[in-house]
Scaffold this motif. Structure first.
Motif, short mmCIF file in Angstrom:
data_model
loop_
_atom_site.label_atom_id
_atom_site.label_comp_id
_atom_site.label_asym_id
_atom_site.label_seq_id
_atom_site.Cartn_x
_atom_site.Cartn_y
_atom_site.Cartn_z
N PHE A 1 0.84 -1.20 0.00
CA PHE A 1 0.00 0.00 0.00
C PHE A 1 0.88 1.25 0.00
N GLY A 2 0.55 2.16 -0.91
CA GLY A 2 1.35 3.38 -1.05
C GLY A 2 2.27 3.36 -2.24
N MET A 3 2.37 2.18 -2.90
CA MET A 3 3.22 2.08 -4.09
C MET A 3 2.34 2.19 -5.32
N GLY A 4 2.60 3.19 -6.15
CA GLY A 4 1.82 3.36 -7.38
C GLY A 4 0.38 3.66 -7.08
N TYR A 5 -0.54 2.85 -7.62
CA TYR A 5 -1.98 3.10 -7.46
C TYR A 5 -2.43 2.62 -6.09
N SER A 6 -2.96 3.50 -5.27
CA SER A 6 -3.52 3.12 -3.97
C SER A 6 -4.83 3.87 -3.78
N SER A 7 -5.88 3.12 -3.46
CA SER A 7 -7.20 3.71 -3.32
C SER A 7 -7.77 3.41 -1.95
N ILE A 8 -8.19 4.44 -1.24
CA ILE A 8 -8.82 4.26 0.06
C ILE A 8 -10.14 3.51 -0.10
N SER A 9 -10.80 3.69 -1.25
CA SER A 9 -12.08 3.02 -1.47
C SER A 9 -11.91 1.50 -1.41
N HIS A 10 -10.74 1.02 -1.83
CA HIS A 10 -10.50 -0.42 -1.77
C HIS A 10 -10.47 -0.90 -0.32
N LEU A 11 -9.92 -0.07 0.56
CA LEU A 11 -9.86 -0.45 1.97
C LEU A 11 -11.26 -0.59 2.56
N MET A 12 -12.18 0.22 2.05
CA MET A 12 -13.53 0.24 2.62
C MET A 12 -14.46 -0.73 1.90
N SER A 13 -14.13 -1.11 0.67
CA SER A 13 -15.04 -1.93 -0.12
C SER A 13 -14.79 -3.42 0.03
N TYR A 14 -13.64 -3.80 0.54
CA TYR A 14 -13.29 -5.20 0.65
C TYR A 14 -12.95 -5.53 2.12
N PRO A 15 -13.03 -6.81 2.50
CA PRO A 15 -12.80 -7.19 3.89
C PRO A 15 -11.30 -7.19 4.25
N ILE A 16 -10.69 -6.01 4.27
CA ILE A 16 -9.27 -5.88 4.58
C ILE A 16 -9.09 -5.74 6.10
N ASP A 17 -8.19 -6.53 6.65
CA ASP A 17 -7.89 -6.47 8.09
C ASP A 17 -6.55 -5.80 8.36
N VAL A 18 -5.59 -6.04 7.47
CA VAL A 18 -4.21 -5.59 7.68
C VAL A 18 -3.76 -4.79 6.46
N VAL A 19 -3.06 -3.68 6.69
CA VAL A 19 -2.48 -2.90 5.60
C VAL A 19 -0.97 -2.89 5.77
N LYS A 20 -0.28 -3.30 4.71
CA LYS A 20 1.18 -3.31 4.73
C LYS A 20 1.68 -2.10 3.95
N ILE A 21 2.33 -1.17 4.66
CA ILE A 21 2.82 0.05 4.04
C ILE A 21 4.08 -0.27 3.25
N ASP A 22 4.08 0.10 1.98
CA ASP A 22 5.19 -0.25 1.10
C ASP A 22 6.50 0.39 1.56
N LYS A 23 7.57 -0.30 1.29
CA LYS A 23 8.90 0.17 1.73
C LYS A 23 9.31 1.47 1.05
N SER A 24 8.67 1.80 -0.08
CA SER A 24 9.02 3.05 -0.77
C SER A 24 8.70 4.27 0.08
N LEU A 25 7.85 4.11 1.09
CA LEU A 25 7.50 5.24 1.96
C LEU A 25 8.40 5.32 3.20
#
Length: 567
Positions: free
Chosen positions: A471-495
């Motif tokens: 998450f945070g690499m290239g295309y990242s959409s907050i709507s995806h976080l809310m639209s799918y059953p996501i429990d964990v977000v892994k922040i990309d190393k590029s950040l």
């Protein structure tokens, strides 16, 4: 019955007319004295039978016969050859050339000529039926029944002939390989009838961009090819290809619905790119594949580097099959540390190419290819089974709260048997689903969203954790976080902030972490390689971290040693 006499001898014509005078079958007789006059007469009206003199001064009658039989429907007229010669070989030559009968002039009589005319007309009718049947069969053998274009067989034969003929000129031949983008989606969602309608409309649009003599063929499915002959400038090819692409800017209408699709075009040039037909086709296909890889709906000309890339990709595909057959893929495990307890709480299972063997490929290279070929389905099953087996061993020794993260491809999520396989393996290895995390990337949401959503919801219902990776690499959409059953977000190393970086990365990392915490996601920081990055993770209350500073991917035995130290 209309009869045409073609004979340069006035006396012979009179003899023929006299013989015809007693025949009650004739209705209309036209006389000409040369082949040119005879052909001119035939241009004006149709004749049922031609009485054709074999020997004439300007052009022989047999030349006229050859001309007639080369016309559509065999010239539509029966022919009786007449000659002063009694040579049997000559008579056979005339019959072989397409005449229906042969009459010697000094044997012409009312009865003989009457039989010759009637027999010739009947024979021609039978020959025409046989010819029409042959033409129909030939057309069926060479044409695509849906679009009416040349099929693969006819296309290949045409290309060979054009290359053979073109070797005597200084012009080039361009071969365009065309593939409709996302055609399978149309068939899957609207049905095959809609797909057929789309193909027919597409062919009509492309035909409007071509000259009449272009070789346009359907090779199968949504694969097409165009042969452009007499090319003197490559720019001419680009103009035609761009014109074809322009036609796809206007949506197609199928059953009242507007459908937008594109076309990927690969171009290879004879003799610059290949001198054999098969090699030219291969080069155009490679260029077309490159067009798809470059984003679709575009034109790519063949380059030698494409061949090297294609050969490597093919070698990887073959080697993947070999490794799957030998079951020699291995798993490495990278630890994820809980930043509150500083303990290893889970591992990420990472597939590795076997070190033994003549070839070696990184996951970044062989995983995308395995996804395109759907080999990832079998690879994913092996990874899941082995990772859960290993987790069972570790949980038995170090506690049942130890977890494992397993990467899952969108191709697996779209596979009908994936959910049942996961359920079976969880039961087989006696694993609590809550200790297993399936990692996906946002590319999973780009195709067949409903299917992906259904799979993720089913997996979540089993108790599995779903992590959004990179998450945070290239295309990242907050709507995806809310639209799918996501429990964990892994922040990309590029950040992650590196030494000497400006503070913008720090601010971005902090803002992202704050937002994710507010949304009540568990957060994992990837790529932690420096103490500064680790301190930043602690400062912003990141839940878990992984990276080379904390632990590299290691074998199962080495991971076991880490767990012992962790205890």
């Amino acid at each position: 019955m209309k009869i045409l006499i073609v004979d340069d001898d006035v006396v012979d014509r009179k003899i023929i007319m006299k013989a015809l005078g007693g025949i009650d079958i004739h209705r209309d007789i036209t006389q000409t004295s040369s082949v040119s006059e005879g052909l001119a007469a035939m241009d004006k009206e149709h004749f049922d039978v031609i009485l054709l003199d074999y020997k004439m001064p300007e052009a022989d009658g047999i030349e006229m016969l050859y001309h007639l039989r080369s016309q559509p429907d065999l010239g539509k007229t029966a022919v009786v050859m007449v000659s002063a010669s009694e040579d049997t070989e000559l008579a056979l030559s005339c019959i072989e050339a397409g005449a229906q009968d042969f009459v010697v002039k000094n044997e012409i009589s009312q009865g003989k000529l009457s039989k010759a005319i009637l027999h010739a007309k009947k024979r021609f009718e039978l020959e025409k039926k046989m010819h029409d049947s042959y033409v129909n069969v030939k057309h069926m053998a060479e044409r695509d029944p849906l679009t009416g274009l040349s099929n693969r067989y006819h296309f290949e034969e045409t290309l060979k002939v054009m290359i053979a003929n073109n070797k005597r000129t200084e012009h080039s031949i361009a071969l365009l390989a065309l593939d409709l983008d996302n055609f399978k989606h149309v068939n899957d969602t609207l049905g095959h009838d809609a797909g057929d309608s789309l193909l027919v409309q597409m062919v009509n649009r492309i035909n409007d961009c071509l000259r009449q003599n272009e070789g346009f063929a359907r090779l199968g499915g949504d694969e097409f090819a165009i042969i452009l002959g007499g090319i003197s400038q490559i720019g001419d090819v680009s103009t035609i290809a761009d014109r074809i692409l322009d036609t796809f800017k206007t949506p197609f209408t199928i059953n009242g619905k507007e459908i937008t699709c594109g076309m990927s075009i690969g171009v290879a040039i004879f003799p610059a790119d290949a001198v054999k037909a098969a090699d030219l086709v291969k080069s155009a296909d490679i260029a077309m594949y490159r067009a798809k890889q470059s984003g679709k709906n575009r034109v790519c000309f063949y380059e030698s580097q494409y061949q090297e890339d294609f050969n490597r990709r093919y070698a990887i595909q073959v080697d993947i099959n070999s490794v799957l057959r030998k079951k020699t893929f291995s798993l490495h495990y990278q630890p994820l540390f809980d930043l509150q307890s500083n303990k290893i709480k889970s591992f990420e299972a990472l597939i590795r190419w076997p070190l033994s063997g003549p070839s070696f490929y990184n996951p970044d290279e062989f995983i995308p290819i395995s996804e395109e070929t759907h080999q990832i389905v079998e690879i994913g099953q092996r990874v899941l089974k082995e990772a859960l087996q290993q987790l069972h061993v570790w949980q038995s020794s170090y506690g049942h709260d130890l977890g494992i993260s397993i990467n899952v491809s969108p191709v697996q999520l779209r596979d009908d048997g994936f959910i049942e396989y996961v359920k079976h393996q969880l039961a087989e290895q006696k694993i609590d689903a809550r200790t297993v995390t399936l990692e996906i990337t946002e590319t999973a949401f780009f195709k067949e969203k409903d299917k992906i959503a259904a799979s993720l919801n089913a997996l979540s219902a089993l108790g599995l954790n779903i992590a959004l990776d990179d998450f945070g690499m290239g295309y990242s959409s907050i709507s995806h976080l809310m639209s799918y059953p996501i429990d964990v977000v892994k922040i990309d190393k590029s950040l992650q902030a590196n030494e000497g970086d400006h503070h913008s990365n720090d601010a971005m990392f902090e803002a992202l972490a704050l937002m994710l915490k507010k949304l009540e996601f568990r957060i994992v920081a990837e790529g932690v390689e420096t103490e500064k990055q680790l301190l930043l993770c602690r400062k912003h209350h990141i839940d878990k971290a992984q990276g080379y500073l904390l632990g590299k991917p290691v074998s199962a035995q080495e991971a076991d040693d880490l767990l012992k130290q962790n205890q």
